[in-house]
Design a protein around this motif. Structure first.
Motif, PDB file in Angstrom:
ATOM      1  N   LYS A 122     -19.384   8.130  -8.919  1.00 29.59           N
ATOM      2  CA  LYS A 122     -19.521   9.063  -7.785  1.00 29.59           C
ATOM      3  C   LYS A 122     -20.560  10.147  -8.055  1.00 29.59           C
ATOM      4  N   GLU A 123     -20.573  10.691  -9.288  1.00 24.44           N
ATOM      5  CA  GLU A 123     -21.448  11.829  -9.553  1.00 24.44           C
ATOM      6  C   GLU A 123     -22.795  11.434 -10.136  1.00 24.44           C
ATOM      7  N   GLU A 124     -22.809  10.354 -10.919  1.00 28.73           N
ATOM      8  CA  GLU A 124     -24.072   9.982 -11.555  1.00 28.73           C
ATOM      9  C   GLU A 124     -24.703   8.760 -10.896  1.00 28.73           C
ATOM     10  N   GLY A 125     -24.019   8.205  -9.909  1.00 29.91           N
ATOM     11  CA  GLY A 125     -24.606   7.106  -9.131  1.00 29.91           C
ATOM     12  C   GLY A 125     -24.713   5.787  -9.879  1.00 29.91           C
ATOM     13  N   LEU A 126     -23.963   5.654 -10.969  1.00 30.50           N
ATOM     14  CA  LEU A 126     -24.028   4.420 -11.745  1.00 30.50           C
ATOM     15  C   LEU A 126     -23.350   3.279 -10.980  1.00 30.50           C
ATOM     16  N   THR A 127     -23.972   2.121 -10.956  1.00 29.04           N
ATOM     17  CA  THR A 127     -23.362   0.946 -10.343  1.00 29.04           C
ATOM     18  C   THR A 127     -22.248   0.455 -11.276  1.00 29.04           C
ATOM     19  N   VAL A 128     -21.082   0.159 -10.707  1.00 28.21           N
ATOM     20  CA  VAL A 128     -19.955  -0.263 -11.545  1.00 28.21           C
ATOM     21  C   VAL A 128     -19.397  -1.600 -11.059  1.00 28.21           C
ATOM     22  N   VAL A 129     -19.272  -2.543 -11.994  1.00 27.76           N
ATOM     23  CA  VAL A 129     -18.572  -3.804 -11.723  1.00 27.76           C
ATOM     24  C   VAL A 129     -17.357  -3.793 -12.637  1.00 27.76           C
ATOM     25  N   HIS A 130     -16.172  -3.762 -12.033  1.00 27.14           N
ATOM     26  CA  HIS A 130     -14.959  -3.518 -12.801  1.00 27.14           C
ATOM     27  C   HIS A 130     -13.979  -4.672 -12.586  1.00 27.14           C
ATOM     28  N   ILE A 131     -13.647  -5.354 -13.667  1.00 28.89           N
ATOM     29  CA  ILE A 131     -12.657  -6.435 -13.592  1.00 28.89           C
ATOM     30  C   ILE A 131     -11.317  -5.869 -14.021  1.00 28.89           C
ATOM     31  N   THR A 132     -10.297  -6.102 -13.216  1.00 28.29           N
ATOM     32  CA  THR A 132      -8.999  -5.532 -13.581  1.00 28.29           C
ATOM     33  C   THR A 132      -7.870  -6.373 -13.021  1.00 28.29           C
ATOM     34  N   HIS A 133      -6.683  -6.254 -13.618  1.00 29.90           N
ATOM     35  CA  HIS A 133      -5.519  -6.815 -12.943  1.00 29.90           C
ATOM     36  C   HIS A 133      -4.573  -5.714 -12.464  1.00 29.90           C
ATOM     37  N   PHE A 134      -5.055  -4.449 -12.551  1.00 28.59           N
ATOM     38  CA  PHE A 134      -4.270  -3.337 -11.999  1.00 28.59           C
ATOM     39  C   PHE A 134      -4.744  -3.058 -10.573  1.00 28.59           C
ATOM     40  N   MET A 135      -3.881  -3.333  -9.611  1.00 26.02           N
ATOM     41  CA  MET A 135      -4.301  -3.243  -8.219  1.00 26.02           C
ATOM     42  C   MET A 135      -4.561  -1.807  -7.780  1.00 26.02           C
ATOM     43  N   ASP A 136      -3.897  -0.849  -8.425  1.00 25.32           N
ATOM     44  CA  ASP A 136      -4.166   0.539  -8.062  1.00 25.32           C
ATOM     45  C   ASP A 136      -5.591   0.939  -8.453  1.00 25.32           C
ATOM     46  N   GLU A 137      -6.119   0.322  -9.517  1.00 21.12           N
ATOM     47  CA  GLU A 137      -7.509   0.585  -9.902  1.00 21.12           C
ATOM     48  C   GLU A 137      -8.449  -0.033  -8.873  1.00 21.12           C
ATOM     49  N   ALA A 138      -8.079  -1.210  -8.397  1.00 17.66           N
ATOM     50  CA  ALA A 138      -8.922  -1.900  -7.410  1.00 17.66           C
ATOM     51  C   ALA A 138      -8.983  -1.120  -6.099  1.00 17.66           C
ATOM     52  N   ALA A 139      -7.884  -0.426  -5.781  1.00 18.50           N
ATOM     53  CA  ALA A 139      -7.828   0.324  -4.513  1.00 18.50           C
ATOM     54  C   ALA A 139      -8.875   1.427  -4.462  1.00 18.50           C
ATOM     55  N   ALA A 140      -9.366   1.872  -5.631  1.00 19.57           N
ATOM     56  CA  ALA A 140     -10.333   2.972  -5.675  1.00 19.57           C
ATOM     57  C   ALA A 140     -11.779   2.506  -5.466  1.00 19.57           C
ATOM     58  N   ALA A 141     -11.987   1.194  -5.381  1.00 22.56           N
ATOM     59  CA  ALA A 141     -13.363   0.671  -5.312  1.00 22.56           C
ATOM     60  C   ALA A 141     -13.946   0.750  -3.903  1.00 22.56           C
ATOM     61  N   ASP A 142     -15.276   0.572  -3.809  1.00 15.47           N
ATOM     62  CA  ASP A 142     -15.913   0.448  -2.495  1.00 15.47           C
ATOM     63  C   ASP A 142     -15.629  -0.936  -1.922  1.00 15.47           C
ATOM     64  N   ARG A 143     -15.569  -1.912  -2.826  1.00 12.10           N
ATOM     65  CA  ARG A 143     -15.445  -3.300  -2.376  1.00 12.10           C
ATOM     66  C   ARG A 143     -14.643  -4.088  -3.409  1.00 12.10           C
ATOM     67  N   VAL A 144     -13.875  -5.043  -2.934  1.00 18.81           N
ATOM     68  CA  VAL A 144     -13.090  -5.896  -3.830  1.00 18.81           C
ATOM     69  C   VAL A 144     -13.502  -7.351  -3.587  1.00 18.81           C
ATOM     70  N   ALA A 145     -13.750  -8.085  -4.683  1.00 19.50           N
ATOM     71  CA  ALA A 145     -13.983  -9.526  -4.563  1.00 19.50           C
ATOM     72  C   ALA A 145     -12.829 -10.227  -5.264  1.00 19.50           C
ATOM     73  N   VAL A 146     -12.259 -11.215  -4.610  1.00 15.98           N
ATOM     74  CA  VAL A 146     -11.119 -11.948  -5.178  1.00 15.98           C
ATOM     75  C   VAL A 146     -11.589 -13.332  -5.599  1.00 15.98           C
ATOM     76  N   MET A 147     -11.321 -13.688  -6.868  1.00 16.39           N
ATOM     77  CA  MET A 147     -11.728 -15.010  -7.359  1.00 16.39           C
ATOM     78  C   MET A 147     -10.542 -15.936  -7.507  1.00 16.39           C
ATOM     79  N   GLU A 148     -10.805 -17.209  -7.273  1.00 17.20           N
ATOM     80  CA  GLU A 148      -9.806 -18.251  -7.520  1.00 17.20           C
ATOM     81  C   GLU A 148     -10.543 -19.527  -7.902  1.00 17.20           C
ATOM     82  N   ARG A 149     -10.180 -20.123  -9.023  1.00 18.79           N
ATOM     83  CA  ARG A 149     -10.792 -21.366  -9.485  1.00 18.79           C
ATOM     84  C   ARG A 149     -12.312 -21.385  -9.378  1.00 18.79           C
TER      85      ARG A 149
END
Ligand code: ADP
Length: 276
Positions: free
Chosen positions: A188-215
């Protein structure tokens, strides 16, 4: 910033189409964006992360980082500098006897001037709130602190993008919170692009965008509100949704008309107060 075009990847030659680790992925990641990737174990999240800084190269299709093709060996070091990776276990990422030496490791390998390295180390440690620990031995830090030092080590290379592969998976709740706060601030403050892999859904809720993968495929993609409102589909994939979204779905099943797009406790409180 990163353009993924028709990307497929197989670990072993001759793997049948339906078992590819990555199967025809298309994804554009914009500069300054905070994107989260979720999906069941083995769905290809780590494999995708490793394609972003040329740790793995496409079997088919291509990955462009600021226009540089990851398959072109002449761009390798510039791509590795621009796209910094942070992994799950901070102990595997810290090598030196003092925090500041650890953070200096990356820029030293880039052959950067010692005066400039000193500045960068201070700046990077300050950015993750760890400046006062610069003379500490990393092994005495908590998990959350170690992970923030690992992030500082990447920041010292002045990356354009931070790729984090389950950086909070081995941390306690306090450590998770510290690391998430640092990541969000950098975005937010330094404008760094972030790609974040997680299995904590509360962390995912904070993102601009969520991509869901399967197989090996991206099966859903969009703003967290929209993705998490599809509670049934996510549950069918064996994934959770943020607690408040689940509560909203349960209330709706009982005929309580709250929005299916609720993500946080504050939003839930507001929605319930509006009912009366
Ligand atoms: P995730 O990060 O979502 O758990 P991965 O990217 O680790 O998924 O794995 C995707 C698929 O690739 C899985 O089927 C996994 O078994 C396979 N895979 C991962 N790493 C290797 C490897 N080094 N060699 C062979 N197959 C692998």
């Amino acid at each position: 910033m990163i353009s993924i075009e028709n990307l497929s990847y197989m670990y072993k030659r001759g793997t049948p189409e339906e078992n590819l680790a990555l199967n025809n992925i298309n994804l554009e990641i914009k500069q300054g964006e905070f994107i989260v990737i979720i999906g069941p174990n083995g769905s290809g999240k780590s494999t995708l992360a490793k394609q972003l800084n040329a740790l793995l190269l496409p079997s088919k299709g291509r990955v462009l980082v600021n226009g540089m093709d990851t398959a072109d060996a002449s761009h390798l070091w510039e791509i590795r500098r621009q796209v910094g990776m942070v992994f799950q276990n901070p102990d595997n990422q810290l090598v030196a006897t003092l925090v500041e030496e650890d953070v200096a490791f990356g820029p030293e390998n880039l052959g950067i001037d010692p005066e400039e390295i000193k500045l960068r180390v201070d700046e990077a440690l300050a950015a993750v709130g760890m400046l006062e620990y610069r003379k500490h031995p990393p092994h005495l830090l908590s998990g959350g602190q170690k992970q923030r030092v690992a992030i500082a080590g990447v920041l010292a290379m002045k990356p354009a993008c931070l790729v984090l592969d389950e950086p909070t998976a081995m941390l306690d709740p306090a450590g998770r919170k510290e690391v998430m706060a640092a990541i969000k601030r950098l975005n937010k403050e330094e404008g760094l692009t972030v790609v974040h892999i997680t299995h904590f859904m509360d962390e995912a809720a904070a993102a601009d965008r969520v991509a869901v993968m399967e197989r090996g495929k991206i099966v859903m993609e969009g703003p967290p509100r929209e993705i998490f409102s599809r509670v049934r589909q996510l549950k069918d994939l064996g994934l959770d949704v943020p607690q408040m979204t689940e509560l909203a779905a349960l209330l709706r099943n009982r005929g309580v008309p709250v929005s299916p797009e609720i993500l946080t406790v504050d939003e839930m409180v507001k929605a319930i107060c509006q009912l009366t």
